[in-house]
Design a protein around this motif. Structure first.
Motif, PDB file in Angstrom:
ATOM      1  N   PRO A  35       5.135  14.010   7.793  1.00 52.98           N
ATOM      2  CA  PRO A  35       4.021  13.291   7.162  1.00 52.98           C
ATOM      3  C   PRO A  35       2.692  14.040   7.214  1.00 52.98           C
ATOM      4  O   PRO A  35       2.296  14.536   8.259  1.00 52.98           O
TER       5      PRO A  35
ATOM      6  N   LYS B  45       6.403   9.733  -0.931  1.00 53.88           N
ATOM      7  CA  LYS B  45       5.960   8.372  -0.655  1.00 53.88           C
ATOM      8  C   LYS B  45       4.576   8.406  -0.026  1.00 53.88           C
ATOM      9  O   LYS B  45       4.373   9.068   0.986  1.00 53.88           O
ATOM     10  N   ILE B  46       3.634   7.696  -0.605  1.00 53.78           N
ATOM     11  CA  ILE B  46       2.285   7.686  -0.031  1.00 53.78           C
ATOM     12  C   ILE B  46       1.921   6.279   0.428  1.00 53.78           C
ATOM     13  O   ILE B  46       2.345   5.288  -0.150  1.00 53.78           O
ATOM     14  N   THR B  47       1.167   6.201   1.518  1.00 55.47           N
ATOM     15  CA  THR B  47       0.682   4.925   2.044  1.00 55.47           C
ATOM     16  C   THR B  47      -0.813   5.069   2.269  1.00 55.47           C
ATOM     17  O   THR B  47      -1.238   5.885   3.082  1.00 55.47           O
ATOM     18  N   THR B  48      -1.599   4.287   1.531  1.00 55.23           N
ATOM     19  CA  THR B  48      -3.048   4.390   1.680  1.00 55.23           C
ATOM     20  C   THR B  48      -3.569   3.283   2.591  1.00 55.23           C
ATOM     21  O   THR B  48      -2.927   2.265   2.776  1.00 55.23           O
TER      22      THR B  48
ATOM     23  N   ASP C 183       4.451  10.964   2.951  1.00 56.85           N
ATOM     24  CA  ASP C 183       5.723  11.241   3.627  1.00 56.85           C
ATOM     25  C   ASP C 183       6.724  11.667   2.559  1.00 56.85           C
ATOM     26  O   ASP C 183       6.889  10.977   1.545  1.00 56.85           O
ATOM     27  N   GLY C 184       7.367  12.791   2.771  1.00 56.67           N
ATOM     28  CA  GLY C 184       8.350  13.249   1.799  1.00 56.67           C
ATOM     29  C   GLY C 184       7.866  14.433   0.974  1.00 56.67           C
ATOM     30  O   GLY C 184       8.497  14.786  -0.024  1.00 56.67           O
TER      31      GLY C 184
ATOM     32  N   VAL D 297      -1.221   8.546   4.120  1.00 51.00           N
ATOM     33  CA  VAL D 297      -0.146   9.321   4.728  1.00 51.00           C
ATOM     34  C   VAL D 297       0.844   9.652   3.616  1.00 51.00           C
ATOM     35  O   VAL D 297       1.320   8.756   2.925  1.00 51.00           O
TER      36      VAL D 297
ATOM     37  N   THR E 279       9.211   6.909  -4.143  1.00 49.03           N
ATOM     38  CA  THR E 279      10.532   6.818  -3.543  1.00 49.03           C
ATOM     39  C   THR E 279      10.796   8.000  -2.609  1.00 49.03           C
ATOM     40  O   THR E 279      11.197   7.812  -1.467  1.00 49.03           O
ATOM     41  N   ILE E 280      10.567   9.201  -3.075  1.00 44.00           N
ATOM     42  CA  ILE E 280      10.788  10.387  -2.242  1.00 44.00           C
ATOM     43  C   ILE E 280       9.443  10.913  -1.765  1.00 44.00           C
ATOM     44  O   ILE E 280       9.222  11.074  -0.569  1.00 44.00           O
TER      45      ILE E 280
ATOM     46  N   SER F  88       0.805  -1.219   0.000  1.00 44.28           N
ATOM     47  CA  SER F  88       0.000   0.000   0.000  1.00 44.28           C
ATOM     48  C   SER F  88       0.838   1.268   0.000  1.00 44.28           C
ATOM     49  O   SER F  88       0.323   2.345   0.285  1.00 44.28           O
ATOM     50  N   THR F  89       2.125   1.141  -0.307  1.00 41.19           N
ATOM     51  CA  THR F  89       3.006   2.312  -0.362  1.00 41.19           C
ATOM     52  C   THR F  89       3.474   2.525  -1.794  1.00 41.19           C
ATOM     53  O   THR F  89       3.792   1.574  -2.497  1.00 41.19           O
ATOM     54  N   PHE F  90       3.516   3.782  -2.225  1.00 43.19           N
ATOM     55  CA  PHE F  90       3.924   4.127  -3.588  1.00 43.19           C
ATOM     56  C   PHE F  90       4.868   5.318  -3.556  1.00 43.19           C
ATOM     57  O   PHE F  90       4.601   6.300  -2.877  1.00 43.19           O
TER      58      PHE F  90
ATOM     59  N   SER G  30      -1.099  13.488   7.078  1.00 43.92           N
ATOM     60  CA  SER G  30      -2.095  12.429   7.229  1.00 43.92           C
ATOM     61  C   SER G  30      -3.462  12.969   6.827  1.00 43.92           C
ATOM     62  O   SER G  30      -3.925  13.957   7.379  1.00 43.92           O
TER      63      SER G  30
ATOM     64  N   ARG H 159      -5.515   7.632  -2.892  1.00 43.29           N
ATOM     65  CA  ARG H 159      -4.706   7.998  -4.064  1.00 43.29           C
ATOM     66  C   ARG H 159      -5.047   9.422  -4.525  1.00 43.29           C
ATOM     67  O   ARG H 159      -4.168  10.202  -4.880  1.00 43.29           O
TER      68      ARG H 159
END
Lengths: 365, 365, 365, 365
Positions: free
Chosen positions: D80, D11-14, D28-29, D26, D8-9, D4-6, D82, D134
């Motif tokens: 991050p 970076k999103i986690t759904t 991050d980056g 979330v 490199t820099i 669920s993470t996409f 959220s 997304r």
């Protein structure tokens, strides 16, 4: 870049600031089928809660966790588990003073240098409250490890110059003392020591230790993903930790090889080590013995004495920090260390499930 | 799993065993346009070569590096740089004895437990020769850092009970002493100490330290990718390291906050710290001061005394290790520490290039 | 950044340029215990070798693979497998002309824009020779998959307007025709078509397809790491591929749901699908049916007609490309597609070994 | 594993399921300093909301986004972000029937095979509601891209057999038609076509396209992290997408090289391509031209005709799906495609900031 994600298979991403709306964590990669409810997690969060004794900040934080996803009919589904703790007691106060200068020992200056500005309310993302996400996720890791026969136990080893006496080691004391020491006598001495420090408006450092029992031999990857390397990262990533030791740690540098090697022996038809200087890890891979990690934590940087610093106008000034701060970080950080250790060991075990053709063929046939 | 890759942007992957055909590393993500040739790298590899003194193994290893890709007309192209060192002096000898038992303090047992069997020739992948790839890649990182005004310097701080005297600190001594100590007097004492250990067929531990000067403030990511967390991982991943300290390290756990905080001051119109207990890192982010890392290294596990162990038939046996082994790991590991530190700091700097909208807009406009 | 690494557990890193010293790949994360030798890999490399027919470049490339690490006594050890192919037939010729302008359809311009300059000898890193590393690593993946009962088969589906006839499908033809078509008749027609294109100094596109048989249901992760998403990335990363289809692919966009859904049925006490429009993947996870992937490959950009372009002095010029070039990429790319598909499916299977508590407990108890 | 993470820099986690408490992401980056508020994000979420026309499900979903962290005083802090959307209209109904069998074309069977069981309420994690995370993250990416002069525009290209006419292309129509077509006439025809499908209890597939204008040349990494490879993954990871094309896509496989190469020319002192068959990407790296991506989407698998399937007791049964379902996925998926494209392009641009020594030295000096 993204710095808030930890783990390869059991991957956690934490978010939230000290004085924002909420803090939380997303666990992605938790195996499906684990029974899980809020109480499993709350038990761990309660151990990092302040306000429970004289030696922690009198701030009241409820820190009630909510499971928002990833659990269905009481079991994990294999999809992301989102855990959230709302910030309820964040008093809306005037932060203009703290916003204007850099507190010694804090990350105020470095955040400003990195990002151009910072959320100055209570430390923002560099606050100790950031560890809520780590503990919530670690509680889930601990539950899985328990089912696999692995037990993770962290405790306070020393506060200032007061150390536990290994002969008094009492596992029950950890959850029953305000210092999280596994030794009732040392706890009493440490509390007195802390009381003195508080009276002189000072703060105190300490050392915490974590044991992992029941890890099978063979866990950890060679070279860069060594189990001890990942433990070092995990533990050093906890705010205020300045040193990490494995097994006998710093003592090995002044020792002879003949005293440091652990002999292998046979016991109950199994291979064991006669001693455990290595702390359960050889060549970065678990050897079946108890894993021992130690962390040295600096004194709380927020002290109530007058301190010298500079402000954003590039002036040298004297400051006096106000507010509610623990005189020592260690007792509340013990559960954070336990959780970070559990997350690291569990992830290494999950990664290890595909290390041999035998294991792979067993899985798919 | 894959454990042989390190870094996010400047990503290195090492390969090779002690007695295989060759060892090497692939660097992926090196910025394009860096002047680079074999001599730049060989200089670093020579520092980890054995056979240069009484206190290192008399084995002769040429360790000549070859650049196989990624450099065109004397400059890096931005594509993978493949570096290889052929194993030339690996004598074909009888390893059947060593194959049958587990040497104390080595990874023989844990590799067997993890993988079902192991390449037992000279330690295979867990050999110190694995660090050839780290050093070759680190040499490239050091060259980039130099161009950015960052200097990385590692040295031996103590051997057994012989420590350097900070007042005698002499940077030139590092490359001119067999111990890699920055103190000619301490070097002499350490050599005598080692001679004694060797006579009693024993080995000795030691401590090494690394300074990084010139890192701008603001490098490192919060939470899990803290600069000190990644340094701890990088350094603990070096074989035989059992403890990592940042700044004052273990000393902070018995210290008061009023003594541990570094005051901010103004000097030459810049913000500086009056002291550097923090070792150049606050909240996981560089503060512009010198970064200080320390590693404690266990004594070489291969000693020439009789030792107790078990063999693969589950029998308790006495063994006597033969061969050529350093009585101490530290002097040759110093350059490995320097390289791992450089790799970590460079990667953090590369990652940091996209931390603000200002930086991003400057890049793309 | 690092763009030359692929995979999560079975992680490969390729390196090397068309006219450098060598090309290769490091496989990190291969399970221990797989019997492996050079012949296993050479067999696959030979399928991408040129010079075997009229429709491939007359360049002679030996492409002999050497295993440099990670295999001991005929079996993989679990540590990095380094594979190298030396460049032997790279004639030292004058590249000054090609260095000065940008060939249409090639990556000359974009490499210069990204890196400031480029290795212009034969395309450098953007050359088709880059796939040597992919094929060498893919051969290892294929061997593991075979042991798990999974078979990967790629072939040419069409060249220009000449398509295979499904009724003539003959698996043996794939390795016995110069076009890699599984249909001897279509092969003959395609060869004639290519001969015409060559006579008019032109090149031709084509379509290739890959079937994966024997993948158990349940492989692939939800959301971003869907099996089809990773296959799309893997296949689109092959140079010259401009479209990727799964199952019925583009046809679904003009279809009704009642015609596109695959009904589930029971056959031999197992759940099967009556049709396979989905191409073996539902919701990003394998459904136990044959996985079908298709790739559309553009005509070789190097053609021998006069073309318009610009040079580095910003002048519009006419060019005439010389040299030895395949009039079509597809027949040699088929094995690359097979290998990238195998790498993707194997990695997803390795990742899947820790998806449930049941699987985990079975592994550790 | 974690799927669920996409990124490199950036970076999103759904996280989140169709009928859970909430869904979210979330990030991050995200670079610090971007002005951001809920309205920036809500604008995008509203485009994927159902209930706005006859051709989408009549379910009412408010999908109101809340920023929980990472924004301070109206700007992103670099930590991050959220984002959460609460599930408000999830009616507690009886799912026991749907829980017992596998719907054709859905992920019911594959989730059960992978995890042992599933959250069967409304598709759980495999629901289209998963795309909320997304889109929320993509809205932030789009805002950053706009500031860098990059514009991302997705639209419906065809529904069933009704395609847009390029001569009627009208950007304004995208947000003003229920089909998201940039052609008012085609929209009318498509709506009529859909009405017919709905009357026969059927569903319809379609094709969507995305253009990215303003991307500088040089973005994307060679080999595996090619810009088109990552776009293919990003778009194929959207549920129901079965094919992805770049530029002329599938058409290239039956084309001659002389017709497919894009000549370089000079225009306004810049290098441009005379045509854009390549779709803005050469060798995996952007060439400065408009990037073109196309996705083929299968018909909604939930249709209201009687269908054949099996249940968990391994019986063949006939089913009739009830509930509220879009007869076509495309119009609401267009914004998802736009967002996934934006996330991919932005991440590639962030990664690219350290590709040359020049860029690096400019940043640090």
């Amino acid at each position: 870049m993204a710095g808030s994600t930890f783990g390869t298979i059991f991957k956690i991403t934490t978010w939230g600031e000290s004085h924002g709306k909420a803090l939380g964590v997303v666990i992605d990669g938790c195996p499906a089928g684990l029974p899980l409810n809020e109480a499993d997690i709350q038990r761990y969060l309660n151990r990092r809660k302040p306000g429970t004794s004289n030696i922690t900040t009198p701030r009241k934080e409820d820190d009630e966790v909510e499971i928002l996803s990833g659990v269905f009919e009481g079991r994990t589904t294999g999809t992301p588990i989102s855990l959230m703790v709302k910030n309820t007691s964040q008093i809306s106060k005037d932060y203009s003073e703290i916003a204007s200068y850099y507190r010694p020992g804090h990350a105020d200056y470095t955040f400003d240098q990195k990002y151009g500005f910072r959320d100055y309310r209570g430390g923002g993302r560099s606050s100790g409250r950031e560890t809520i996400g780590r503990v919530a996720a670690g509680a889930v890791a601990c539950k899985i490890l328990e089912q696999l026969g692995v037990q993770v136990t962290a405790y306070t080893r020393s506060i200032g110059n007061v150390s536990i006496n290994p002969e008094n080691f009492d596992r029950n004391a950890i959850l029953n003392t305000v210092t999280a020491m596994p030794d009732y006598e040392a706890d009493k001495a440490a509390v007195a020591f802390l009381e003195n420090a508080r009276k002189s408006s000072d703060s105190v450092g300490g050392c915490m230790e974590c044991m992992v029992e029941g890890v099978p031999a063979g866990i950890g990857e060679p070279v860069f993903e060594k189990l001890d390397a990942n433990l070092a990262k995990a533990i050093m990533s906890i705010g205020a930790v300045k040193a990490v030791e494995i097994g006998d740690g710093t003592a090995v540098s002044s020792r002879l090889g003949s005293k440091n090697n652990d002999s292998f022996r046979i016991k109950d038809s199994s291979i064991v080590k006669q001693t455990n200087h290595a702390g359960g890890i050889l060549g970065g891979i678990s050897d079946g013995d108890t894993i021992i990690v130690r962390a040295h934590v600096k004194p709380t940087p927020s002290i109530f004495q007058t301190q010298q610093t500079v402000n954003k106008s590039m002036e040298e000034i004297d400051i006096q920090i106000k507010g509610r701060h623990d005189p020592i970080i260690v007792p509340r950080a013990v559960v954070v260390m336990e959780c970070m250790t559990a997350l690291t060991v569990l992830d290494a075990m999950l990664v290890n499930t595909s290390s041999t053709m035998d294991g792979l063929e067993r899985f798919y046939k």
